[in-house]
Design a protein around this motif. Sequence first.
Motif, mmCIF file in Angstrom:
data_model
loop_
_atom_site.group_PDB
_atom_site.id
_atom_site.type_symbol
_atom_site.label_atom_id
_atom_site.label_comp_id
_atom_site.label_asym_id
_atom_site.label_seq_id
_atom_site.Cartn_x
_atom_site.Cartn_y
_atom_site.Cartn_z
ATOM 1 N N HIS A 24 0.845 -1.189 0.000
ATOM 2 C CA HIS A 24 0.000 0.000 0.000
ATOM 3 C C HIS A 24 0.874 1.230 0.000
ATOM 4 O O HIS A 24 2.084 1.152 0.148
ATOM 5 C CB HIS A 24 -0.983 0.007 1.195
ATOM 6 C CG HIS A 24 -0.377 0.420 2.500
ATOM 7 N ND1 HIS A 24 -1.091 1.031 3.508
ATOM 8 C CD2 HIS A 24 0.892 0.306 2.988
ATOM 9 C CE1 HIS A 24 -0.307 1.269 4.543
ATOM 10 N NE2 HIS A 24 0.891 0.838 4.254
ATOM 11 N N HIS A 38 5.032 0.342 -0.350
ATOM 12 C CA HIS A 38 5.782 -0.599 0.491
ATOM 13 C C HIS A 38 4.824 -1.694 0.944
ATOM 14 O O HIS A 38 3.615 -1.593 0.756
ATOM 15 C CB HIS A 38 6.403 0.129 1.696
ATOM 16 C CG HIS A 38 5.384 0.753 2.589
ATOM 17 N ND1 HIS A 38 4.764 1.951 2.290
ATOM 18 C CD2 HIS A 38 4.829 0.326 3.750
ATOM 19 C CE1 HIS A 38 3.893 2.243 3.244
ATOM 20 N NE2 HIS A 38 3.906 1.268 4.143
ATOM 21 N N HIS A 40 3.493 -4.912 3.784
ATOM 22 C CA HIS A 40 3.388 -5.398 5.158
ATOM 23 C C HIS A 40 2.874 -6.831 5.143
ATOM 24 O O HIS A 40 2.166 -7.233 4.222
ATOM 25 C CB HIS A 40 2.358 -4.590 5.968
ATOM 26 C CG HIS A 40 2.698 -3.155 6.156
ATOM 27 N ND1 HIS A 40 3.659 -2.732 7.039
ATOM 28 C CD2 HIS A 40 2.214 -2.034 5.564
ATOM 29 C CE1 HIS A 40 3.737 -1.411 7.011
ATOM 30 N NE2 HIS A 40 2.871 -0.961 6.109
ATOM 31 N N GLU A 123 -0.434 -3.972 11.649
ATOM 32 C CA GLU A 123 0.310 -3.685 10.422
ATOM 33 C C GLU A 123 1.801 -3.969 10.608
ATOM 34 O O GLU A 123 2.481 -4.375 9.673
ATOM 35 C CB GLU A 123 0.108 -2.212 10.047
ATOM 36 C CG GLU A 123 0.574 -1.857 8.653
ATOM 37 C CD GLU A 123 0.267 -0.408 8.297
ATOM 38 O OE1 GLU A 123 -0.754 -0.175 7.656
ATOM 39 O OE2 GLU A 123 1.060 0.475 8.668
HETATM 40 ZN ZN ZN Z 1 2.437 0.860 5.513
#
Ligand code: ZN
Length: 137
Positions: A24, A38, A40, A123
Amino acid sequence: MFYPIPDHDYEYELNKDLNFSAAHHIPDARAGKCERVHGHTYHVNITIAGDVLDDLGFLVNFSALKKLIMDAFDHRLLNDHEAFRDIPPTSETLAKVIYDMVDEYITAEQPNKLECLQIILKETPTSYVVYRPKGRK
Ligand SMILES: [Zn+2]
């Protein structure tokens, strides 16, 4: 892991943990380095409660719940999802989107009056969001 759970009177409470990988970005300079794309490994905990089991003895089918979330988000760019057309995919907005998906699923697919009590979305190892709807049913 044990999670904070709101008070309720339901007989059964089910918790489903799952992980998915996604990219995202937050398209605004105020987001700092998060403006860049990037990824996650997201951790999700879904809490569903109810009083009545189905004829198989399930409150809700774990694998159907997992498929719902994985099909929507795993190995995708979250910004491409239609839910994020008008608002960026932050932990907060993603937790709400997952809540809405789960709520729609259990309302449409389950005759036994279930309620999604909360979504926890992690996250990173050090930050998570809890989403609980206001004015529970
Ligand atoms: Zn992020």
